[in-house]
Design a protein around this motif. Structure first.
Motif, mmCIF file in Angstrom:
data_model
loop_
_atom_site.group_PDB
_atom_site.id
_atom_site.type_symbol
_atom_site.label_atom_id
_atom_site.label_comp_id
_atom_site.label_asym_id
_atom_site.label_seq_id
_atom_site.Cartn_x
_atom_site.Cartn_y
_atom_site.Cartn_z
ATOM 1 N N LYS A 97 33.804 -31.180 39.846
ATOM 2 C CA LYS A 97 34.460 -32.550 38.912
ATOM 3 C C LYS A 97 35.707 -32.714 39.689
ATOM 4 O O LYS A 97 36.060 -33.998 39.818
ATOM 5 C CB LYS A 97 34.481 -32.157 37.577
ATOM 6 N N VAL A 98 36.409 -32.091 40.166
ATOM 7 C CA VAL A 98 37.555 -32.224 40.721
ATOM 8 C C VAL A 98 37.543 -32.919 42.109
ATOM 9 O O VAL A 98 38.113 -34.212 42.300
ATOM 10 C CB VAL A 98 38.731 -31.298 40.754
ATOM 11 N N ALA A 99 36.579 -32.679 42.786
ATOM 12 C CA ALA A 99 36.336 -33.049 44.360
ATOM 13 C C ALA A 99 35.596 -34.328 43.917
ATOM 14 O O ALA A 99 35.614 -35.145 44.589
ATOM 15 C CB ALA A 99 35.248 -32.202 44.882
ATOM 16 N N ALA A 100 34.625 -34.461 42.939
ATOM 17 C CA ALA A 100 33.775 -35.733 42.807
ATOM 18 C C ALA A 100 34.790 -36.738 42.452
ATOM 19 O O ALA A 100 34.645 -37.875 43.012
ATOM 20 C CB ALA A 100 32.913 -35.522 41.611
ATOM 21 N N ARG A 101 35.796 -36.560 41.559
ATOM 22 C CA ARG A 101 36.785 -37.639 41.295
ATOM 23 C C ARG A 101 37.303 -38.136 42.650
ATOM 24 O O ARG A 101 37.641 -39.398 42.510
ATOM 25 C CB ARG A 101 37.769 -36.858 40.321
ATOM 26 N N ALA A 102 37.992 -37.047 43.304
ATOM 27 C CA ALA A 102 38.719 -37.379 44.754
ATOM 28 C C ALA A 102 37.994 -38.185 45.473
ATOM 29 O O ALA A 102 38.412 -39.364 46.015
ATOM 30 C CB ALA A 102 39.170 -36.117 45.209
ATOM 31 N N LEU A 103 36.580 -37.980 45.645
ATOM 32 C CA LEU A 103 35.692 -38.768 46.521
ATOM 33 C C LEU A 103 35.661 -40.359 46.031
ATOM 34 O O LEU A 103 35.569 -41.055 46.958
ATOM 35 C CB LEU A 103 34.410 -37.878 46.271
ATOM 36 N N PHE A 104 35.241 -40.247 44.631
ATOM 37 C CA PHE A 104 34.999 -41.493 44.281
ATOM 38 C C PHE A 104 36.441 -42.523 44.295
ATOM 39 O O PHE A 104 36.519 -43.616 44.613
ATOM 40 C CB PHE A 104 34.443 -41.757 42.939
ATOM 41 N N ALA A 105 37.380 -41.596 43.802
ATOM 42 C CA ALA A 105 38.771 -42.501 43.999
ATOM 43 C C ALA A 105 39.052 -42.849 45.684
ATOM 44 O O ALA A 105 39.407 -44.013 45.830
ATOM 45 C CB ALA A 105 40.017 -41.519 43.576
ATOM 46 N N ASP A 106 38.751 -42.151 46.533
ATOM 47 C CA ASP A 106 38.858 -42.356 47.786
ATOM 48 C C ASP A 106 38.126 -43.595 48.408
ATOM 49 O O ASP A 106 38.337 -44.299 49.157
ATOM 50 C CB ASP A 106 38.587 -41.200 48.651
ATOM 51 N N GLN A 107 36.753 -43.618 47.682
ATOM 52 C CA GLN A 107 35.801 -44.867 48.067
ATOM 53 C C GLN A 107 36.356 -46.196 47.237
ATOM 54 O O GLN A 107 35.512 -47.020 47.185
ATOM 55 C CB GLN A 107 34.562 -44.324 47.610
ATOM 56 N N GLY A 108 37.242 -46.035 46.329
ATOM 57 C CA GLY A 108 37.718 -47.211 45.814
ATOM 58 C C GLY A 108 37.096 -47.219 44.402
ATOM 59 O O GLY A 108 37.522 -48.609 43.833
ATOM 60 N N PHE A 109 36.491 -46.449 43.903
ATOM 61 C CA PHE A 109 35.909 -46.571 42.539
ATOM 62 C C PHE A 109 37.279 -46.103 41.510
ATOM 63 O O PHE A 109 37.769 -45.167 41.708
ATOM 64 C CB PHE A 109 34.620 -45.698 42.142
ATOM 65 N N PRO A 110 37.386 -46.821 40.407
ATOM 66 C CA PRO A 110 38.507 -46.374 39.624
ATOM 67 C C PRO A 110 38.451 -45.241 38.785
ATOM 68 O O PRO A 110 37.191 -44.874 38.336
ATOM 69 C CB PRO A 110 38.618 -47.491 38.441
ATOM 70 N N ILE A 111 39.427 -44.447 38.753
ATOM 71 C CA ILE A 111 39.476 -43.219 38.075
ATOM 72 C C ILE A 111 40.722 -43.472 37.017
ATOM 73 O O ILE A 111 41.632 -43.871 37.293
ATOM 74 C CB ILE A 111 39.648 -41.976 38.893
ATOM 75 N N PHE A 112 40.544 -42.744 36.000
ATOM 76 C CA PHE A 112 41.587 -42.465 35.000
ATOM 77 C C PHE A 112 42.592 -41.423 35.564
ATOM 78 O O PHE A 112 42.362 -40.543 36.108
ATOM 79 C CB PHE A 112 41.231 -41.976 33.569
ATOM 80 N N PRO A 113 43.984 -41.927 35.167
ATOM 81 C CA PRO A 113 45.062 -40.718 35.833
ATOM 82 C C PRO A 113 44.719 -39.225 35.456
ATOM 83 O O PRO A 113 44.245 -39.079 34.308
ATOM 84 C CB PRO A 113 46.384 -41.432 35.106
ATOM 85 N N GLY A 114 45.003 -38.457 36.439
ATOM 86 C CA GLY A 114 44.717 -37.213 36.177
ATOM 87 C C GLY A 114 45.182 -36.215 37.142
ATOM 88 O O GLY A 114 46.001 -36.705 38.161
ATOM 89 N N SER A 115 45.030 -34.789 37.050
ATOM 90 C CA SER A 115 45.511 -33.934 37.857
ATOM 91 C C SER A 115 44.445 -33.303 39.004
ATOM 92 O O SER A 115 43.230 -33.582 38.732
ATOM 93 C CB SER A 115 46.120 -32.573 37.311
ATOM 94 N N GLY A 116 44.802 -32.408 40.049
ATOM 95 C CA GLY A 116 43.897 -31.784 40.599
ATOM 96 C C GLY A 116 43.650 -30.677 39.875
ATOM 97 O O GLY A 116 43.948 -30.509 38.690
ATOM 98 N N LEU A 117 43.049 -29.341 40.533
ATOM 99 C CA LEU A 117 42.812 -27.981 39.808
ATOM 100 C C LEU A 117 44.179 -27.572 39.664
ATOM 101 O O LEU A 117 45.164 -27.627 40.152
ATOM 102 C CB LEU A 117 42.071 -27.246 40.643
#
Lengths: 72, 449
Positions: free
Chosen positions: B122-142
């Motif tokens: 889930k952490v990698a998927a969040r980062a991947l979509f954020a990197d692609q410009g899809f909005p994510i809610f603020p969060g931490s890495g692992l």
């Protein structure tokens, strides 16, 4: 007085969180059962001391089976 | 990715119940042979008679049966299957299994193993979509250490959600209202993640209170093209499990939904994502939208999308896995609403086991029923409690809901308790009818608020 803690479902014991001798308050989670991919917490029906735990992880349990006994 | 066309003729369906039946039905329509598998607990299930051949798995627990990779791969060999459809749940998102299928020269009917691995983290998927410009809610890495976690949580803001990175289905998630309870919640989430998913990694994400769960159906060809098949609104949940799903999403900014559907497809195209996927998002009450997770399989609620677009998603999955072309985006028509009938008490939500003394799904106009069960079968504790999915369509949302309500009333079940009463209450609830849904609607309704 002794109170039986019974299973509300048919399933299996996933985790036992407390041990015999532990002091419990009403609503404390004693163990977690698993049935149909759901986690079912088993709560202390009364406050007291855990007299005994009748099951261990991975045991199959039936509805109404005694899981633990509480001394109040 | 699939540059050359692959011919398949025999599909091993590595699943049970309603989805096994569903896959077998499409294979049959496409002229493909099928091989079913079953645990001893499912020996009387109707999908076995519908498959060309069926093979027993060694035991009743999920680990001995539908999660048993060695047994499934052996059956694939023995039966002469040249493709494997994993359905949903069990091994559907297990990259190791998908890779093992491919390594044997068989076709895995689903995305490439690398997508299963990447979206499963889930952490990698969040980062991947954020990197692609899809909005994510603020969060931490692992999370690595507790002192840092406190600082990170403060900058993200409370209430905060502690989530296992390997998880799914809401297991191990916890909302923390303030910093005092953070330590304990992290420890608990790590313990649950460790015993349920075999890894204890957790991360933080801002908790969105009373969000709507809106997801987008994606299809990709693995070669730079992807389309979306619109949204499904899945906010009506209990214990983080969906109860009612529908499309189009009611009572919401349609432009906002359409924009994110387009963005979801564009990101998947850019990634060269292949086969099928569902991008799950949360819509906050203030209109903020954030990535939740990407599911790399056909969903339980896929029939909602099929009802409004007229496509067969299993067929497209098979065609894409065999190197077929991505279809043009279908138009959508009308409204579809699905209810999940579970073997559980309507009031206590406790699962209910027993024998189906009587079981008669309705046959009604505009209503589709997907079930893996038939009369006389025993519903045991080993697998999930879903008895059937009932999907109704209509020219208006009111018509679809009305038909679904009639279908639930007509569905005859005895021998186990069901949640039919709860489903009918929801379908008649004023907020639900008005399209005012969020993930807490069932809880409010049950507490009589």
């Amino acid at each position: 007085m002794l109170h039986d803690v019974e299973s509300e479902v048919t399933g299996a014991v996933w985790k036992v969180l407390l041990q015999a001798g532990a002091v419990v308050s009403e609503g404390d989670v004693i163990m977690i059962l698993e049935s149909m991919k759901m986690e079912i917490p088993v709560e202390a029906p009364v406050s007291g001391t855990l007299h005994s735990i009748a099951v261990q992880p991975e045991d199959q349990v039936e509805e109404d089976q005694i899981l633990a006994v509480i001394q109040s | 990715m699939h540059s050359k066309k692959i011919e398949i003729s025999r599909v091993l369906v590595a699943n049970r119940g309603a989805i096994a039946r569903r896959v077998i039905r499409t294979c049959q329509a496409m002229g493909l042979q099928t091989v079913a598998v079953y645990s001893p607990a499912d020996a009387a299930a109707p999908y076995l008679a519908e498959a060309g051949a069926s093979f027993a798995l060694p035991g009743v627990t999920p680990q001995e049966s539908y999660l048993n990779q060695a047994a499934l791969l052996e059956i694939a060999d023995i039966s002469g299957a040249d493709a494997v459809h994993p359905g949903y749940g069990f091994l559907a998102e297990n990259s190791q299994f998908a890779a093992a299928v491919n390594e044997r020269g068989l076709t895995f009917i689903g995305p490439q193993p690398k997508w299963l691995a990447q979206m499963g983290d889930k952490v990698a998927a969040r980062a991947l979509f954020a990197d692609q410009g899809f909005p994510i809610f603020p969060g931490s890495g692992l999370l690595t250490d507790m002192t840092k976690a406190v600082v990170q949580a403060k900058s993200i803001g409370y209430p905060i959600m502690v989530k296992p990175s390997g998880g799914g289905g809401g297991m191990g998630m916890e909302v923390v209202p303030d910093s005092r309870r953070l330590d304990l919640a992290i420890q608990r989430a790590q313990a649950i993640a460790h015993s349920a998913f075999g890894e204890s990694g957790v991360y933080l994400e801002r908790a969105i209170m009373q969000p709507r769960h809106v997801e987008f159906q994606i299809l990709g060809d693995g070669a730079g093209s992807a389309i979306h098949l619109y949204e499904r609104e899945c906010s009506v949940q209990r214990r983080n499990q969906k109860l009612i799903e529908e499309s189009p999403a009611p009572g919401i900014d349609k432009q906002l939904v359409a924009r994110h559907a387009e963005l979801a497809a564009a990101v998947c195209a850019n990634l060269s994502y292949d086969n099928i996927g569902t991008l799950e998002t949360l819509f906050a009450p203030d209109g903020e939208v954030g990535f939740l997770e990407m599911n790399t399989r056909i969903q339980v609620e896929h029939a909602v999308t099929e009802m409004i677009t007229g496509v067969d998603l299993v067929q497209i999955q098979i065609e894409l896995a065999c190197g077929g072309r991505l279809p043009a985006q279908p138009k959508r028509r009308g409204f579809a609403v699905e209810a999940r009938l579970y073997a559980e008490d309507s009031d206590t939500l406790m699962p209910s086991t027993g024998r189906l003394h009587h079981f008669r799904p309705p046959e009604l106009h505009g209503v589709r029923v997907e079930t893996g069960y038939q009369q006389g079968q025993v519903i045991g504790p080993y697998y999930d409690a879903m008895l059937a999915k009932i999907i109704a369509c209509g020219d208006t949302r009111e018509m679809a809901i009305g038909r679904l309500l009639v279908a639930l009333q007509a569905f005859e079940v005895s021998g186990v308790k069901t949640n039919a009463k709860l489903l009918m209450r929801i379908l008649q609830n004023e907020d639900f009818l008005g399209g005012r849904v969020d993930t807490a609607i069932v809880e409010r309704l049950m507490r009589g608020i």
